[in-house]
Design a protein around this motif. Structure first.
Motif, mmCIF file in Angstrom:
data_model
loop_
_atom_site.group_PDB
_atom_site.id
_atom_site.type_symbol
_atom_site.label_atom_id
_atom_site.label_comp_id
_atom_site.label_asym_id
_atom_site.label_seq_id
_atom_site.Cartn_x
_atom_site.Cartn_y
_atom_site.Cartn_z
ATOM 1 N N SER A 156 0.711 -1.136 0.193
ATOM 2 C CA SER A 156 0.030 0.114 0.231
ATOM 3 C C SER A 156 0.570 0.558 0.236
ATOM 4 C CB SER A 156 -0.757 -0.042 1.052
ATOM 5 O OG SER A 156 -0.256 0.196 2.237
ATOM 6 N N THR A 157 2.347 1.358 0.128
ATOM 7 C CA THR A 157 3.333 2.318 0.021
ATOM 8 C C THR A 157 3.095 2.897 -1.021
ATOM 9 O OG1 THR A 157 4.785 1.397 0.449
ATOM 10 C CG2 THR A 157 4.373 2.055 2.322
ATOM 11 N N GLY A 158 3.153 2.081 -2.065
ATOM 12 C CA GLY A 158 3.103 2.076 -3.399
ATOM 13 C C GLY A 158 2.218 3.473 -4.121
ATOM 14 N N TRP A 159 0.960 3.450 -3.689
ATOM 15 C CA TRP A 159 0.218 3.774 -4.439
ATOM 16 C C TRP A 159 0.188 5.845 -4.216
ATOM 17 C CZ3 TRP A 159 -2.667 4.845 -9.313
ATOM 18 C CH2 TRP A 159 -3.524 5.746 -9.112
ATOM 19 N N PRO A 160 0.294 5.659 -2.585
ATOM 20 C CA PRO A 160 -0.283 7.478 -2.326
ATOM 21 C C PRO A 160 1.631 7.621 -2.599
ATOM 22 C CG PRO A 160 -0.741 6.039 -0.864
ATOM 23 C CD PRO A 160 0.196 5.084 -1.828
ATOM 24 N N CYS A 161 2.534 6.951 -2.416
ATOM 25 C CA CYS A 161 3.967 8.229 -2.772
ATOM 26 C C CYS A 161 3.833 8.461 -4.435
ATOM 27 C CB CYS A 161 5.118 6.747 -2.317
ATOM 28 S SG CYS A 161 4.942 6.740 -0.406
ATOM 29 N N VAL A 162 3.567 7.190 -5.729
ATOM 30 C CA VAL A 162 3.785 7.766 -6.683
ATOM 31 C C VAL A 162 2.808 8.225 -6.961
ATOM 32 C CG1 VAL A 162 4.778 5.590 -6.917
ATOM 33 C CG2 VAL A 162 2.282 6.027 -7.559
ATOM 34 N N VAL A 163 1.798 8.632 -6.409
ATOM 35 C CA VAL A 163 0.963 9.771 -6.906
ATOM 36 C C VAL A 163 1.728 11.841 -6.210
ATOM 37 C CG1 VAL A 163 -1.386 10.620 -7.084
ATOM 38 C CG2 VAL A 163 -0.902 8.268 -7.381
ATOM 39 N N ALA A 164 2.048 11.341 -5.328
ATOM 40 C CA ALA A 164 2.860 12.622 -4.109
ATOM 41 C C ALA A 164 4.196 12.864 -5.681
ATOM 42 C CB ALA A 164 3.009 12.197 -3.183
ATOM 43 N N VAL A 165 4.527 11.986 -5.487
ATOM 44 C CA VAL A 165 5.920 12.571 -6.505
ATOM 45 C C VAL A 165 5.107 12.804 -8.398
ATOM 46 C CG1 VAL A 165 7.839 11.496 -7.675
ATOM 47 C CG2 VAL A 165 7.085 11.162 -5.766
ATOM 48 N N MET A 166 4.208 12.256 -8.615
ATOM 49 C CA MET A 166 3.935 12.388 -10.256
ATOM 50 C C MET A 166 3.751 14.388 -9.659
ATOM 51 S SD MET A 166 4.468 10.544 -12.458
ATOM 52 C CE MET A 166 4.160 11.047 -14.264
ATOM 53 N N GLY A 167 2.577 14.415 -8.358
ATOM 54 C CA GLY A 167 1.616 16.230 -8.484
ATOM 55 C C GLY A 167 3.060 16.425 -8.372
ATOM 56 N N ASN A 168 4.221 16.444 -7.129
ATOM 57 C CA ASN A 168 4.972 17.541 -7.033
ATOM 58 C C ASN A 168 5.522 17.432 -8.547
ATOM 59 O OD1 ASN A 168 4.452 17.114 -4.703
ATOM 60 N ND2 ASN A 168 6.065 16.127 -4.572
ATOM 61 N N TRP A 169 6.134 17.029 -9.437
ATOM 62 C CA TRP A 169 6.581 17.129 -10.842
ATOM 63 C C TRP A 169 5.704 17.406 -12.077
ATOM 64 C CZ3 TRP A 169 12.028 17.125 -12.082
ATOM 65 C CH2 TRP A 169 12.853 16.838 -10.690
ATOM 66 N N PHE A 170 4.336 17.045 -11.959
ATOM 67 C CA PHE A 170 3.952 17.976 -13.054
ATOM 68 C C PHE A 170 2.239 18.131 -12.969
ATOM 69 C CE2 PHE A 170 5.866 13.471 -14.282
ATOM 70 C CZ PHE A 170 5.882 14.075 -15.228
ATOM 71 N N GLY A 171 2.284 19.924 -13.483
ATOM 72 C CA GLY A 171 1.355 21.071 -12.956
ATOM 73 C C GLY A 171 0.110 20.283 -12.946
ATOM 74 N N LYS A 172 -0.702 20.809 -14.009
ATOM 75 C CA LYS A 172 -2.127 21.193 -14.463
ATOM 76 C C LYS A 172 -2.152 20.909 -15.525
ATOM 77 C CE LYS A 172 -4.546 23.708 -10.285
ATOM 78 N NZ LYS A 172 -5.302 24.483 -9.698
ATOM 79 N N ALA A 173 -1.039 21.741 -16.191
ATOM 80 C CA ALA A 173 -0.904 21.959 -18.154
ATOM 81 C C ALA A 173 -0.133 20.999 -18.413
ATOM 82 C CB ALA A 173 0.114 22.755 -18.373
ATOM 83 N N GLY A 174 -1.093 20.070 -18.846
ATOM 84 C CA GLY A 174 -0.930 18.717 -19.372
ATOM 85 C C GLY A 174 -1.239 18.098 -18.323
ATOM 86 N N ARG A 175 -1.741 18.303 -17.457
ATOM 87 C CA ARG A 175 -2.082 17.250 -16.115
ATOM 88 C C ARG A 175 -2.760 15.633 -17.256
ATOM 89 N NH1 ARG A 175 -3.361 18.339 -10.366
ATOM 90 N NH2 ARG A 175 -0.580 19.276 -10.541
ATOM 91 N N GLY A 176 -3.982 16.129 -17.993
ATOM 92 C CA GLY A 176 -4.743 14.548 -18.449
ATOM 93 C C GLY A 176 -4.141 13.997 -19.286
ATOM 94 N N VAL A 177 -2.912 14.732 -19.861
ATOM 95 C CA VAL A 177 -2.389 13.915 -21.174
ATOM 96 C C VAL A 177 -1.310 12.938 -20.953
ATOM 97 C CG1 VAL A 177 -0.824 13.702 -23.087
ATOM 98 C CG2 VAL A 177 -2.062 14.902 -23.001
ATOM 99 N N VAL A 178 -0.297 13.675 -19.628
ATOM 100 C CA VAL A 178 0.553 13.007 -18.568
ATOM 101 C C VAL A 178 -0.040 11.834 -17.631
ATOM 102 C CG1 VAL A 178 2.570 12.771 -16.790
ATOM 103 C CG2 VAL A 178 2.527 15.065 -18.733
ATOM 104 N N PHE A 179 -0.626 11.852 -16.919
ATOM 105 C CA PHE A 179 -1.609 10.894 -16.047
ATOM 106 C C PHE A 179 -2.237 9.533 -16.829
ATOM 107 C CE2 PHE A 179 -0.102 13.513 -13.154
ATOM 108 C CZ PHE A 179 -0.268 13.045 -12.173
ATOM 109 N N GLY A 180 -2.691 10.484 -18.013
ATOM 110 C CA GLY A 180 -3.279 9.372 -18.928
ATOM 111 C C GLY A 180 -2.109 7.530 -19.194
#
Length: 346
Positions: A156-180
């Motif tokens: 269970s440590t995987g999902w919260p950590c990787v989502v938080a790290v991705m949120g720190n690096w990728f902003g709102k612009a293009g977030r749908g494409v990147v997270f897709g």
């Protein structure tokens, strides 16, 4: 047809550096390896069931129960299948509880440490569960349950950590494409787990756990030494600073006198050189903040509640297919063999 401005200007991928690419790939494959571990267990259920039950009974000889119990865990394949379903249930319960705990721990500790610890520790638990117990011919229901509860908490440590790290690096612009693109990591992990398990399953199911655990442990080591949690670690501006800069860049250079008082820059040269660490608060303190509970209730009544319901059924369907599909295939093949034998006997 007018395309969005972000594609016209070509700023979606040009704004990302090689650090963004590395973070994207590391978080992608780290969560893929965690899913590969889960897929391996579902793929070897048939082999585990055969190993835990006697292959044949000699009805002419009444052997004591102690002899069967010393080498096999269950007297029939039905009881073994039921216990495997119980392991899936306790894993999902511990995984659900661990998601809440891991989110709190990730806010207080370094995300890289938490993710690396979860991957390496989960790999060791999987290794003990599937490989060490089979090599030592030590079969115990209580041990299997305890190991799988711990595995659920660690995974269970995987999902919260990787989502938080991705949120720190990728902003709102293009977030749908990147997270897709990034959200395909779970499917890639299932494919990887199936390939790893099938490649060595002929030698024994314990080697499927061994290969998967070794790859996941190596991935945890790479995460520990190679993952950057946020851009601030290497001196790059954070997502909030970039978004504030983009908002300020759209303001007019010469504004009216009445608007000058409203415009207050959100950054300065002196403030940019220092990084302030935001202190996390507890869940109870967050609920005590004014307006939090009414706002949460309004979200549930509006669209967020329907999103939760939709995601609940989607995740329930995917987990059902993930965990019981090998058993369904086995039962289908067994019924086809019986039907074919019945046709030939006629």
């Amino acid at each position: 047809m007018a395309w969005p401005n972000i594609f016209h200007r070509g700023t979606l991928f040009s704004r990302f550096s090689h650090h963004h690419v590395v973070v994207f790939l590391l978080t992608f494959f780290s969560y893929s390896l965690l899913h590969a571990s889960r897929k391996t267990f579902s793929n070897v259920k048939v082999s585990i069931s055969k190993q835990w039950t006697p292959s044949a009974f000699n009805k002419s000889i009444n052997l004591p129960v102690e002899i069967w119990s010393s080498n096999h865990l269950f007297p029939s394949a039905e009881e073994a299948t039921l216990f495997l379903g119980t392991l899936d249930t306790i894993f999902l319960f511990s995984y659900a509880v661990g998601l809440f705990i891991s989110g709190i721990v990730g806010d207080r500790l370094n995300l890289r440490w938490v993710l690396s610890f979860g991957m390496c520790s989960s790999a060791l638990v999987v290794f003990v569960f599937g490989t060490v117990t089979e090599w030592l011919h030590f079969y115990n229901k209580g041990l299997y349950c305890c190991l799988w509860i711990v595995n659920g908490l660690l995974q269970s440590t995987g999902w919260p950590c990787v989502v938080a790290v991705m949120g720190n690096w990728f902003g709102k612009a293009g977030r749908g494409v990147v997270f897709g693109l990034w959200s395909a990591c779970a499917s890639v992990g299932n494919i990887l787990g199936a390939c790893l398990a099938s490649s060595v399953l002929q030698y024994g199911y314990e080697y499927a756990f061994l290969v998967t655990a070794a790859v996941q442990f190596a991935g945890g080591i790479i995460i520990f030494f190679g993952l950057l949690v946020s851009p601030e670690e290497i001196g790059l501006p954070g997502i909030e600073a970039e978004e504030n800069f983009e908002e300020d860049s759209h303001r007019p250079l010469i504004s009216d006198a009445e608007n000058e008082d409203e415009y207050e820059p959100n950054y300065s040269i002196q403030e940019g050189s220092t990084i302030t660490q935001v202190k996390a608060i507890s869940f109870y303190q967050a609920c005590c903040l004014p307006g939090v509970i009414p706002y949460l209730v309004s979200l549930i009544q509006d669209n967020l509640g329907w999103i939760w319901v939709f995601y609940f059924f989607i995740l329930m369907t995917s987990c059902t297919i993930l965990f019981i599909s090998p058993l369904i295939v086995r039962e289908t093949c067994y019924l086809m063999q019986r039907r074919q034998a019945h046709v030939l006997s006629e």
